[in-house]
Design a protein around this motif. Sequence first.
Motif: not given
Length: 501
Positions: A345, A326, A299, A286, A333, A330
Motif C-alpha cells: 500500500e 483504510y 488508498l 484489493v 493487503i 490494509l
Amino acid sequence: MLTDSLPNENATRKFKEFEYFGSKSDFSYYLLPFRFHNINEQREILVNEIGDFLIVPTGTAELIIERKINPIAYPELYGDLIANFFISEQPIPSLIDVLATRYRTKKSFLDYFTSLHIFVISLRCEHTCHYCQVSRVTSDKSRYDMSKEHIDAGIEMMMQSPNPHVTMEFQGGEALLAFDNIIYAVEKAKEAAIMRKKTVSYVICTNLAPLTEEMLIYFKENNILISTSLDGPDFIHNKNRHKPHSNSYQYAVNGIIKCREELGAENVSALLTTTNLSLQYPEEIVDEYVRLGFKNMFLRPISPYGFATRNEGKNKYVTQEFLEFYKKALKKIIQYNLDGHFIREDYASIILKKMLTPFPVGYVDLQSPAGLINSVIVFNYDGEIYATDESRMLAEMKDFTFKLGTLGINTYEEVFYGKKSLELSEAFLNESLPGCSDCAFQSYCGADPVFNYTTQGDIYGHRPTSSFCQRNMEIMRHLIELMDSDKKIEKIFRTWITGKN
C-alpha cells in the motif's frame, strides 16, 4: 476529565524555566528534544528530532522527563535513549554532528528545489466522473487545449529550475485528447534539456480510453510513464468513472494490459479514488488490484476541491468512515503478503519510509516545508500558474488564492520568489505551526496550506478540527501499533520500503 489528571488545584501549563531541562546534581542526564504519543493504553511512542522512535510502556516519557531513568534500573532503555538522541550525559552530545547530518539528510528534498512540473495540456474529457475536481469540457472544444506559446513558456520556466532532474507530467481533462500537443511538448523539452544539461522524466495521466497503437509506440520510444485510474471492480469503476454509452472499466483494463505489454509493468501505475460507494467494498477493491497483477495500490480519500464537492451524496464522508475503509483494506493487503503474495500500500509505504529510514520522500503532501512550490508547480491549460494541482482546482471554482502568475508574462523570480510565494512560506512549515510543533508525528507528516484554506478558511489551519490531521495521525498510530504487535507485519512493512521480499 482533564482536571482529574492534574496533581493539584494550582497546577499550571506555564513553561518551566530553562534550568529545569538541564541536568541537576541528583540527575544523570540532559533532555534532548523529543515528543511522545499514546499508541494504546499499554504503549506509547517517543520520537526524536530526526524521526527515530522508541515504542515503550505507557508512562515512560514521564519517567524520562522526571529524571527517573538510570543505567542501573533501566540499562537497556537508558542505552537506547542515549544512542538515539533522546537524552545526553553532556549538555551537548558528543555525536551532535551525526545528528545534524541526519537532519540535513531528512530535509535533502530541498537541495535542488522544484522537480515536478505539471502541464494541464487540455481540459477536454470524454468521461463524466462524478468526483471530477475540475470543470471538464466536452471533447470537441479544442480551444481548451494549452497553446504552443504557453507550452514553450512552461518548458522555459521548467528549465530554469535548479534541479538537474525534472519531471514533466501531462494532465487533463483527458491528456491523450491533445496527443499532438504532448508530442510537441516532449520534443521541445528534449531539445531544451540537451542545451540546459538536464534530465527530464515524462508522465502522462490518462483514463486510457483514447489510447492508440501510435501512442504506445511514441510512449516506448520516449520512456514515457503512464498513470491511470482504477477504482476497483467494474461495478465500482463504472459508477465512479462514468463514460457515456461505454464501459469505462473495460477501457481502463484493456489499456493497462496494452501499456504493460509495450512499456513494461513497472512503467504503468494506477490510482484509486475512494467514494461513498468504495467505502463499502475495501476487500473487493484489493482483490481486483491483485487479480490484475498490480504489486502496489494507493488508498487515497476523495479530495475536497473543485467540482467534486458538488455531489455530496456520492463524494462526501467523514474521516472516520475513510479510516475504517483504510484499515480493512490494509488488513487485506497484509494478509496477501502473509500468504506469500507481494503487494504494498503506497501511502503506508511513504509514511514507513519516513519512520524506518534516514531518507526523505518525494510525496508532496507529507513534506515540511510543504511540497507546493518547493517540489511541484502547475501550468494550467490557459497559461495560469498555480502552487499545486489542488490550487488550480480551486481556480476552476473562481477562487484564485493560490495563483502565482501567468506564463509568458511573469518571470521565474516573480513566480517562485514573489509576494504570494512568500505569504505561503509562512504557513508551510509544520515545525512552526500550532498543534504540529509539539506533535509526536511531526517528522512523518507535512503542511498543506491549500487543504487548510479549502476546508478551514485560512492557510494555517486548526489542527484539532483538521481532517488532514485526524487522518494522518490515526494512520501513523495504526501502522506503529501493527509493527509493535506483530514482528511478521513489521518485516512485511520493511519489504515495502526496500522492495526486497
